[in-house]
Design a protein around this motif. Structure first.
Motif, PDB file in Angstrom:
ATOM      1  N   THR A  26      47.417  43.365  33.295  1.00  0.00           N
ATOM      2  CA  THR A  26      46.684  42.770  32.175  1.00  0.00           C
ATOM      3  C   THR A  26      47.204  41.372  31.885  1.00  0.00           C
ATOM      4  OG1 THR A  26      46.161  44.931  31.241  1.00  0.00           O
ATOM      5  CG2 THR A  26      46.098  43.039  29.731  1.00  0.00           C
ATOM      6  N   SER A  54      45.936  39.029  34.516  1.00  0.00           N
ATOM      7  CA  SER A  54      44.510  38.716  34.347  1.00  0.00           C
ATOM      8  C   SER A  54      44.279  37.734  33.203  1.00  0.00           C
ATOM      9  CB  SER A  54      43.701  39.995  34.121  1.00  0.00           C
ATOM     10  OG  SER A  54      43.899  40.493  32.812  1.00  0.00           O
ATOM     11  N   MET A  55      45.237  37.669  32.263  1.00  0.00           N
ATOM     12  CA  MET A  55      45.144  36.735  31.137  1.00  0.00           C
ATOM     13  C   MET A  55      45.684  35.351  31.494  1.00  0.00           C
ATOM     14  SD  MET A  55      46.513  39.268  28.136  1.00  0.00           S
ATOM     15  CE  MET A  55      46.482  37.987  26.875  1.00  0.00           C
ATOM     16  N   ASP A 113      51.847  32.382  24.467  1.00  0.00           N
ATOM     17  CA  ASP A 113      51.521  33.458  25.406  1.00  0.00           C
ATOM     18  C   ASP A 113      51.997  34.817  24.908  1.00  0.00           C
ATOM     19  OD1 ASP A 113      50.111  31.926  27.231  1.00  0.00           O
ATOM     20  OD2 ASP A 113      51.845  31.566  28.522  1.00  0.00           O
ATOM     21  N   ARG A 166      49.467  35.976  22.423  1.00  0.00           N
ATOM     22  CA  ARG A 166      48.242  36.392  23.115  1.00  0.00           C
ATOM     23  C   ARG A 166      48.406  37.775  23.732  1.00  0.00           C
ATOM     24  NH1 ARG A 166      45.642  34.011  27.354  1.00  0.00           N
ATOM     25  NH2 ARG A 166      47.574  33.461  28.379  1.00  0.00           N
ATOM     26  N   ARG A 185      46.437  41.272  22.660  1.00  0.00           N
ATOM     27  CA  ARG A 185      45.661  42.067  23.622  1.00  0.00           C
ATOM     28  C   ARG A 185      46.117  43.526  23.612  1.00  0.00           C
ATOM     29  NH1 ARG A 185      42.915  41.161  28.573  1.00  0.00           N
ATOM     30  NH2 ARG A 185      42.058  43.182  29.127  1.00  0.00           N
TER      31      ARG A 185
END
Length: 106
Positions: A29, A32-33, A76, A79, A83
């Motif tokens: 994940t 992918s971010m 980051d 973020r 998520r």
């Protein structure tokens, strides 16, 4: 040199999210971010808040403890945590302030 956080997530190999082991799911994940770099480590032994000892030498390899570790900027890190909240992921973590960079950078 950058300032940010070393974030480590701890879980068991047997925990799953969307059909994948939780540690792999977190790592994939983040990738992918567009989060730059992360590593997954398997522990030889460990125990969690439940007190149960888990060991790679037991027959049940799914009980192996794993750590997913990142060195992230504050942006980051936020973020990624956002998520994980959106996905309903409940996993133990350690967040440590750090400085990081590449040895060849001025």
């Amino acid at each position: 040199m950058n300032r940010g956080f070393q974030i480590s997530f701890f879980t068991e190999q047997s925990r799953r999210k969307d059909g994948r082991p939780m540690g792999s799911w977190i790592l994939e994940t983040a990738r992918s971010m567009g989060i730059p770099g992360g590593s997954l480590f398997s522990a030889a032994e460990g125990y969690g808040r439940d007190g149960w000892l888990r060991s790679a030498s037991f027959f049940e390899s799914g009980q192996t403890c794993v750590e997913v570790r990142f060195a992230l900027s504050e942006k980051d890190a936020e973020r990624l945590f956002s998520r994980l909240r959106e996905e309903g992921v409940d996993v133990f973590f350690v967040r440590i302030p750090i400085e990081f960079g590449m040895t060849g950078e001025p």
